[in-house]
Design a protein around this motif. Structure first.
Motif, PDB file in Angstrom:
ATOM      1  N   MET A  43     -61.485 -95.020   9.526  1.00 28.98           N
ATOM      2  CA  MET A  43     -60.885 -93.827   8.515  1.00 28.98           C
ATOM      3  C   MET A  43     -59.662 -94.249   8.814  1.00 28.98           C
ATOM      4  SD  MET A  43     -59.430 -90.173   9.553  1.00 28.98           S
ATOM      5  CE  MET A  43     -58.889 -91.062  11.278  1.00 28.98           C
ATOM      6  N   THR A  44     -58.506 -93.986   7.771  1.00 31.86           N
ATOM      7  CA  THR A  44     -57.213 -94.070   7.802  1.00 31.86           C
ATOM      8  C   THR A  44     -56.678 -92.791   7.488  1.00 31.86           C
ATOM      9  OG1 THR A  44     -56.852 -94.699   5.639  1.00 31.86           O
ATOM     10  CG2 THR A  44     -57.473 -96.283   7.305  1.00 31.86           C
ATOM     11  N   THR A  45     -55.623 -92.353   7.946  1.00 36.23           N
ATOM     12  CA  THR A  45     -54.934 -91.245   7.829  1.00 36.23           C
ATOM     13  C   THR A  45     -54.621 -91.275   6.301  1.00 36.23           C
ATOM     14  OG1 THR A  45     -52.963 -92.010   8.565  1.00 36.23           O
ATOM     15  CG2 THR A  45     -54.153 -90.746   9.905  1.00 36.23           C
ATOM     16  N   ALA A  46     -54.462 -92.328   5.580  1.00 33.10           N
ATOM     17  CA  ALA A  46     -54.041 -92.396   4.214  1.00 33.10           C
ATOM     18  C   ALA A  46     -55.198 -92.043   3.473  1.00 33.10           C
ATOM     19  CB  ALA A  46     -53.427 -93.877   4.000  1.00 33.10           C
ATOM     20  N   ASP A  47     -56.261 -91.832   3.979  1.00 29.00           N
ATOM     21  CA  ASP A  47     -57.599 -91.728   2.915  1.00 29.00           C
ATOM     22  C   ASP A  47     -57.331 -90.332   2.481  1.00 29.00           C
ATOM     23  OD1 ASP A  47     -60.469 -90.202   3.059  1.00 29.00           O
ATOM     24  OD2 ASP A  47     -60.604 -92.170   2.649  1.00 29.00           O
ATOM     25  N   PRO A  48     -57.422 -90.207   0.982  1.00 26.68           N
ATOM     26  CA  PRO A  48     -57.368 -88.827   0.396  1.00 26.68           C
ATOM     27  C   PRO A  48     -58.271 -87.672   0.900  1.00 26.68           C
ATOM     28  CG  PRO A  48     -57.336 -90.698  -1.190  1.00 26.68           C
ATOM     29  CD  PRO A  48     -57.726 -91.039   0.141  1.00 26.68           C
ATOM     30  N   GLY A  49     -59.575 -88.145   1.076  1.00 31.23           N
ATOM     31  CA  GLY A  49     -60.577 -87.150   1.343  1.00 31.23           C
ATOM     32  C   GLY A  49     -59.988 -86.672   2.910  1.00 31.23           C
ATOM     33  N   PHE A  50     -59.724 -87.542   3.748  1.00 30.36           N
ATOM     34  CA  PHE A  50     -59.401 -87.139   5.046  1.00 30.36           C
ATOM     35  C   PHE A  50     -58.351 -86.250   5.165  1.00 30.36           C
ATOM     36  CE2 PHE A  50     -57.123 -87.347   8.784  1.00 30.36           C
ATOM     37  CZ  PHE A  50     -57.871 -86.792   9.921  1.00 30.36           C
ATOM     38  N   ARG A  51     -57.411 -86.617   4.182  1.00 32.18           N
ATOM     39  CA  ARG A  51     -55.976 -85.844   4.212  1.00 32.18           C
ATOM     40  C   ARG A  51     -56.139 -84.324   3.655  1.00 32.18           C
ATOM     41  NH1 ARG A  51     -50.495 -88.835   3.274  1.00 32.18           N
ATOM     42  NH2 ARG A  51     -49.322 -86.822   3.229  1.00 32.18           N
ATOM     43  N   ARG A  52     -57.268 -84.107   2.481  1.00 35.08           N
ATOM     44  CA  ARG A  52     -57.432 -82.839   2.165  1.00 35.08           C
ATOM     45  C   ARG A  52     -58.249 -82.153   2.993  1.00 35.08           C
ATOM     46  NH1 ARG A  52     -58.727 -86.039  -2.486  1.00 35.08           N
ATOM     47  NH2 ARG A  52     -60.865 -86.019  -1.834  1.00 35.08           N
ATOM     48  N   THR A  53     -59.202 -82.697   3.841  1.00 32.11           N
ATOM     49  CA  THR A  53     -60.016 -81.994   4.782  1.00 32.11           C
ATOM     50  C   THR A  53     -58.835 -81.713   6.025  1.00 32.11           C
ATOM     51  OG1 THR A  53     -62.126 -83.269   4.577  1.00 32.11           O
ATOM     52  CG2 THR A  53     -61.508 -82.180   6.502  1.00 32.11           C
ATOM     53  N   ALA A  54     -58.120 -82.237   6.292  1.00 39.95           N
ATOM     54  CA  ALA A  54     -57.205 -82.046   7.558  1.00 39.95           C
ATOM     55  C   ALA A  54     -56.261 -80.852   7.121  1.00 39.95           C
ATOM     56  CB  ALA A  54     -56.455 -83.325   7.920  1.00 39.95           C
ATOM     57  N   THR A  55     -55.585 -81.203   5.775  1.00 40.14           N
ATOM     58  CA  THR A  55     -54.853 -79.860   5.171  1.00 40.14           C
ATOM     59  C   THR A  55     -55.427 -78.837   5.418  1.00 40.14           C
ATOM     60  OG1 THR A  55     -53.582 -81.634   4.098  1.00 40.14           O
ATOM     61  CG2 THR A  55     -53.369 -79.221   3.068  1.00 40.14           C
ATOM     62  N   GLN A  56     -56.636 -78.575   4.664  1.00 42.42           N
ATOM     63  CA  GLN A  56     -57.669 -77.378   4.687  1.00 42.42           C
ATOM     64  C   GLN A  56     -57.734 -76.818   6.056  1.00 42.42           C
ATOM     65  OE1 GLN A  56     -61.415 -77.816   2.828  1.00 42.42           O
ATOM     66  NE2 GLN A  56     -62.252 -75.754   3.988  1.00 42.42           N
ATOM     67  N   LEU A  57     -58.017 -77.571   7.079  1.00 38.13           N
ATOM     68  CA  LEU A  57     -58.382 -77.235   8.425  1.00 38.13           C
ATOM     69  C   LEU A  57     -56.836 -76.583   9.039  1.00 38.13           C
ATOM     70  CD1 LEU A  57     -60.844 -79.753   9.640  1.00 38.13           C
ATOM     71  CD2 LEU A  57     -61.340 -77.481   9.019  1.00 38.13           C
ATOM     72  N   ARG A  58     -56.004 -77.196   8.603  1.00 41.23           N
ATOM     73  CA  ARG A  58     -54.689 -76.683   9.110  1.00 41.23           C
ATOM     74  C   ARG A  58     -54.332 -75.408   8.721  1.00 41.23           C
ATOM     75  NH1 ARG A  58     -50.666 -82.095   8.916  1.00 41.23           N
ATOM     76  NH2 ARG A  58     -50.667 -82.601  10.818  1.00 41.23           N
ATOM     77  N   GLN A  59     -54.662 -75.281   7.145  1.00 43.62           N
ATOM     78  CA  GLN A  59     -54.528 -73.923   6.427  1.00 43.62           C
ATOM     79  C   GLN A  59     -55.206 -72.669   6.873  1.00 43.62           C
ATOM     80  OE1 GLN A  59     -55.090 -75.014   2.381  1.00 43.62           O
ATOM     81  NE2 GLN A  59     -52.833 -75.659   2.195  1.00 43.62           N
ATOM     82  N   GLU A  60     -56.585 -73.201   7.801  1.00 44.57           N
ATOM     83  CA  GLU A  60     -57.169 -72.311   8.547  1.00 44.57           C
ATOM     84  C   GLU A  60     -57.080 -72.008   9.948  1.00 44.57           C
ATOM     85  OE1 GLU A  60     -61.379 -73.663   8.236  1.00 44.57           O
ATOM     86  OE2 GLU A  60     -61.285 -73.744   6.250  1.00 44.57           O
ATOM     87  N   GLY A  61     -55.817 -72.490  10.307  1.00 42.13           N
ATOM     88  CA  GLY A  61     -55.345 -72.500  11.631  1.00 42.13           C
ATOM     89  C   GLY A  61     -55.547 -73.440  12.501  1.00 42.13           C
ATOM     90  N   TRP A  62     -56.252 -74.438  12.373  1.00 43.15           N
ATOM     91  CA  TRP A  62     -56.363 -75.626  13.179  1.00 43.15           C
ATOM     92  C   TRP A  62     -54.984 -76.201  13.507  1.00 43.15           C
ATOM     93  CZ3 TRP A  62     -61.001 -79.577  13.264  1.00 43.15           C
ATOM     94  CH2 TRP A  62     -62.198 -78.711  13.140  1.00 43.15           C
ATOM     95  N   ARG A  63     -54.613 -76.299  14.826  1.00 45.35           N
ATOM     96  CA  ARG A  63     -53.763 -77.055  15.310  1.00 45.35           C
ATOM     97  C   ARG A  63     -53.981 -78.500  15.239  1.00 45.35           C
ATOM     98  NH1 ARG A  63     -50.521 -73.063  14.633  1.00 45.35           N
ATOM     99  NH2 ARG A  63     -50.797 -71.192  16.099  1.00 45.35           N
ATOM    100  N   ASP A  64     -52.744 -79.374  15.385  1.00 45.34           N
ATOM    101  CA  ASP A  64     -53.083 -80.773  15.567  1.00 45.34           C
ATOM    102  C   ASP A  64     -54.056 -81.314  16.612  1.00 45.34           C
ATOM    103  OD1 ASP A  64     -51.479 -81.381  13.024  1.00 45.34           O
ATOM    104  OD2 ASP A  64     -49.647 -81.599  14.188  1.00 45.34           O
ATOM    105  N   TRP A  65     -53.740 -80.383  17.604  1.00 47.70           N
ATOM    106  CA  TRP A  65     -54.708 -80.931  19.008  1.00 47.70           C
ATOM    107  C   TRP A  65     -56.170 -80.569  18.511  1.00 47.70           C
ATOM    108  CZ3 TRP A  65     -57.286 -77.282  21.821  1.00 47.70           C
ATOM    109  CH2 TRP A  65     -57.035 -76.022  21.645  1.00 47.70           C
ATOM    110  N   HIS A  66     -56.330 -79.547  17.767  1.00 45.04           N
ATOM    111  CA  HIS A  66     -57.869 -79.496  17.451  1.00 45.04           C
ATOM    112  C   HIS A  66     -58.213 -80.629  16.467  1.00 45.04           C
ATOM    113  CE1 HIS A  66     -56.657 -74.915  17.688  1.00 45.04           C
ATOM    114  NE2 HIS A  66     -57.460 -75.323  18.508  1.00 45.04           N
ATOM    115  N   LEU A  67     -57.298 -80.985  15.821  1.00 43.91           N
ATOM    116  CA  LEU A  67     -57.857 -82.138  14.725  1.00 43.91           C
ATOM    117  C   LEU A  67     -58.032 -83.350  15.634  1.00 43.91           C
ATOM    118  CD1 LEU A  67     -55.461 -81.613  11.762  1.00 43.91           C
ATOM    119  CD2 LEU A  67     -58.126 -81.649  11.575  1.00 43.91           C
ATOM    120  N   LEU A  68     -57.082 -83.858  16.478  1.00 46.12           N
ATOM    121  CA  LEU A  68     -57.057 -84.861  17.228  1.00 46.12           C
ATOM    122  C   LEU A  68     -58.624 -84.765  18.312  1.00 46.12           C
ATOM    123  CD1 LEU A  68     -53.211 -85.413  18.016  1.00 46.12           C
ATOM    124  CD2 LEU A  68     -54.874 -86.605  16.509  1.00 46.12           C
ATOM    125  N   THR A  69     -58.543 -83.623  18.718  1.00 43.83           N
ATOM    126  CA  THR A  69     -60.050 -83.513  19.807  1.00 43.83           C
ATOM    127  C   THR A  69     -61.222 -83.813  18.712  1.00 43.83           C
ATOM    128  OG1 THR A  69     -58.810 -81.880  20.952  1.00 43.83           O
ATOM    129  CG2 THR A  69     -61.364 -82.027  20.829  1.00 43.83           C
TER     130      THR A  69
END
Length: 142
Positions: free
Chosen positions: A1-27
């Motif tokens: 996985m790379t952070t440049a992957d558009p699918g991952f980026r969409r998923t991370a963006t959606q989860l952030r919009q739902e209130g996920w903090r970066d530490w949630h994503l990293l965990t």
């Protein structure tokens, strides 16, 4: 996985919009990668595992990543996978807070809600730079 992957980026963006903090994503990402590496070594957790088996799984999950390690496939970082790994991490968080987690069916959303309502799980954070470097990349295009 790379952070440049558009699918991952969409998923991370959606989860952030739902209130996920970066530490949630990293965990969730760390747990997904660690679980994948452990499974590649034939280490799978199951109820009743011996302490030694659990220790081997944990050691595999926490081992440093090496440049020659095969990459963890993108399927390990889907929205469903990240949600599942954050839910599993929430069980550990609850136990570290002294909460008893009973065996049986556990509603992950209920646990995450309790952690959020009583322990600031969805609001606690600190100022930090974007761990994915996306903000800087977006600023460069302006």
């Amino acid at each position: 996985m790379t952070t440049a992957d558009p699918g991952f980026r969409r998923t991370a963006t959606q989860l952030r919009q739902e209130g996920w903090r970066d530490w949630h994503l990293l965990t969730a990402i760390a747990n997904a990668a660690g679980n994948h590496r452990a499974q590649q070594q034939g280490l799978r957790p199951s109820p009743g595992d011996s302490p030694e088996h659990r220790a081997r799984i944990l050691a595999a999950m926490q081992a440093p990543e090496h440049p020659d390690d095969p990459p963890v496939p993108a399927q390990a970082f889907t929205e469903q996978a990240l949600r599942s790994h954050l839910s599993a991490a929430a069980v550990s968080t609850a136990r570290s807070l002294g909460l008893a987690i009973r065996s049986g069916a556990l509603d992950p959303q209920a646990l995450l809600s309790v952690l959020g309502d009583r322990y600031g799980y969805w609001t606690d954070d600190i100022e930090h730079t974007d761990p994915f470097g996306w903000q800087a990349a977006e600023d460069d295009t302006i």
